[in-house]
Design a protein around this motif. Structure first.
Motif, mmCIF file in Angstrom:
data_model
loop_
_atom_site.group_PDB
_atom_site.id
_atom_site.type_symbol
_atom_site.label_atom_id
_atom_site.label_comp_id
_atom_site.label_asym_id
_atom_site.label_seq_id
_atom_site.Cartn_x
_atom_site.Cartn_y
_atom_site.Cartn_z
ATOM 1 N N UNK A 1 0.820 -1.207 0.000
ATOM 2 C CA UNK A 1 0.000 0.000 0.000
ATOM 3 C C UNK A 1 0.856 1.260 0.000
ATOM 4 N N UNK A 2 2.004 1.192 0.644
ATOM 5 C CA UNK A 2 2.898 2.346 0.674
ATOM 6 C C UNK A 2 3.450 2.660 -0.715
ATOM 7 N N UNK A 3 3.671 1.623 -1.506
ATOM 8 C CA UNK A 3 4.243 1.821 -2.853
ATOM 9 C C UNK A 3 3.206 2.251 -3.886
ATOM 10 N N UNK A 4 1.965 1.856 -3.707
ATOM 11 C CA UNK A 4 0.974 2.016 -4.765
ATOM 12 C C UNK A 4 0.760 3.471 -5.169
ATOM 13 N N UNK A 5 0.605 3.657 -6.483
ATOM 14 C CA UNK A 5 0.292 4.961 -7.055
ATOM 15 C C UNK A 5 -1.071 4.875 -7.748
ATOM 16 N N UNK B 1 -8.191 2.469 -9.016
ATOM 17 C CA UNK B 1 -7.119 1.633 -9.559
ATOM 18 C C UNK B 1 -5.769 2.146 -9.088
ATOM 19 N N UNK B 2 -4.834 1.204 -8.914
ATOM 20 C CA UNK B 2 -3.472 1.535 -8.499
ATOM 21 C C UNK B 2 -2.480 0.711 -9.302
ATOM 22 N N UNK B 3 -1.251 1.240 -9.386
ATOM 23 C CA UNK B 3 -0.147 0.521 -10.015
ATOM 24 C C UNK B 3 1.017 0.501 -9.035
ATOM 25 N N UNK C 1 5.073 -3.139 -11.559
ATOM 26 C CA UNK C 1 4.115 -2.918 -12.629
ATOM 27 C C UNK C 1 2.782 -3.588 -12.367
ATOM 28 N N UNK C 2 2.641 -4.221 -11.203
ATOM 29 C CA UNK C 2 1.402 -4.908 -10.873
ATOM 30 C C UNK C 2 0.222 -3.960 -10.762
#
Length: 451
Positions: A358-362, A380-382, A387-388
């Protein structure tokens, strides 16, 4: 030419982690997501006095409740400087990070600035020395709800703390009107907005219907995150778990705060569905932390039952009869847990294994999932590292379980990481679009991974 580009890219990739590591912790967002709770220190003091027990017995009981309910950070305000070393030890025992607002630090106090920074030049070295090299104390809270005019003080104080304690970050909590100015006027690596969306029945001063409460919370979370933009800071949300009554009031046998006739019912305690919804909605919007306000309730006082009716302009909304506004905090006066804390703990337990992700998601503008029926919010998140693709879906109905149909387009696999389980995942046309059914209780959410 291609070989040279590859070589340059490889060299830059190799030095990037080193460069990040060289950035002091005081200058960057923390490397964790708080699933936290807030406590006003004076309330622990008052409840201990009423119960005729030692302060640290009261504090220990409440910290035990946090530990049992998967809380990983304690945000404490108004605490005395001498109590800091002991609180560090008590939090460390329970695996809790500590983020204190020491009463001597609070930046809103005008006289402390009369001599420039002289007051803080004397205070901070002593305070940092008391904290030592503890990994439990992760940062410093500089102020609680400062005005816009006081924000420059926070930046000065942030720089002072950085000078004396470069291994810890600084932050503050601000009300929604002031919050968008925090990333403009300061370099605080954490921006935190407090949002308490569940006002009392017919309260003219804030939202008191489901739709109004949801809009208030969602809109002001988005304003904070939009103000941060792609900057280095992250946004945290401080959500609501309290009731607030002005005028005559008393506790009942369940530990609920009851507004008596003539009371102004300012805020009511969130329902269990609203407890779930606040957490899921914060992360769906892209927040990188959640703190629940507040841990300790106001101490019982028999004199509050005989207070006169509150003298306000909006007398038509004053209580006409005894009105139950629910628990006053995450714990009761005796330190026992409320259903609200237990529900918060269930959501925290679901999210805890995925906080690094969750910390990484953009956030992504691409719609990976569509909800074809039912009231739901989707984001939506990436993951920029892998790249997931990921999606958070939240049931926006705060009263009723919803059976939602999710459409995924062309995918090879969909699975639930946190929240409810997916059911009936099926391919509708060969290898084409897939749909799934998910049952979300009121206010609940689900974190999906899509391949």
């Amino acid at each position: 030419m291609y070989v040279y580009r590859v070589l340059i890219f490889a060299l830059l990739s190799a030095v990037a982690p080193l460069g990040f590591a060289q950035v002091p912790a005081a200058d960057r967002a923390p490397d964790f997501i708080p699933l936290g709770a807030y406590v006003s220190w004076e309330r622990c003091v008052a409840n201990a006095k009423v119960s005729e027990i030692d302060l640290w017995e009261d504090v220990g009981t409440r910290l035990d409740a946090l530990q049992a309910n998967h809380v990983n950070l304690l945000w404490v305000t108004n605490m005395s400087e001498p109590a800091l070393p002991r609180l560090i030890v008590e939090c460390e025992k329970r695996g809790l990070r500590l983020l204190p607002n020491i009463d001597a630090v609070e930046a809103r106090v005008d006289w402390r600035w009369a001599g420039g920074t002289e007051y803080y030049d004397k205070l901070l070295p002593r305070l940092v020395a008391a904290a030592g090299d503890s990994k439990t104390l992760v940062g410093w809270v500089l102020s609680d709800e400062p005005t816009v005019e006081q924000l420059p003080r926070l930046e000065i104080l942030r720089e002072k703390f950085r000078e004396h304690d470069p291994n810890r970050f600084s932050t503050a909590v601000t009300m929604w009107p002031q919050t968008p100015q925090v990333p403009v006027q300061t370099k605080l690596p954490v921006v935190c907005v407090d949002l308490y969306p569940f006002f009392g029945p017919k309260d003219p001063n804030g939202p008191h219907t489901d739709n109004a409460s949801k809009h208030y919370y969602r809109n002001n979370t988005a304003k904070m995150l939009d103000a941060i933009g792609e900057g280095p800071a992250v946004g945290w949300v401080m959500g609501q778990c309290f009731s607030d009554i002005w005028g005559p009031r008393e506790y009942n046998a369940e530990g609920h705060l009851i507004g008596l006739p003539g009371a102004y019912l300012h805020w009511r305690a969130p329902t269990l569905a609203e407890m779930r919804w606040q957490v899921w909605e914060a992360f769906r919007n892209g927040a990188k932390g959640y703190i629940s306000y507040t841990l300790a309730p106001e101490a019982p006082n028999p004199e509050t039952a005989t207070l006169p009716p509150k003298d306000v302009k909006w007398k038509e909304v004053l209580a006409k009869e005894a009105t139950d506004l629910g628990p006053n905090a995450l714990t009761n006066p005796d330190g026992s847990t409320t259903p609200q804390l237990e529900e918060l703990g269930k959501v925290y337990a679901q999210l805890a294994p995925h906080t690094e992700l969750l910390l990484r998601l953009k956030r992504s503008e691409e719609a990976f999932v569509e909800v074809t029926d039912g009231p739901a919010s989707v984001q939506s998140f990436v993951d920029p590292e892998s790249g997931g693709r990921y999606v958070i879906v939240v049931n926006d109905d705060l009263k009723v379980t919803q059976e939602l149909t999710l459409g995924f387009g062309t995918v090879t696999a969909v699975s639930a990481l946190a929240g409810a389980e997916l059911a009936n995942l099926k391919t509708t046309t060969g290898n084409g679009p897939r749909t799934a059914m998910v049952s979300l209780v009121a206010g609940d959410g689900i974190l999906l991974t899509i391949q």
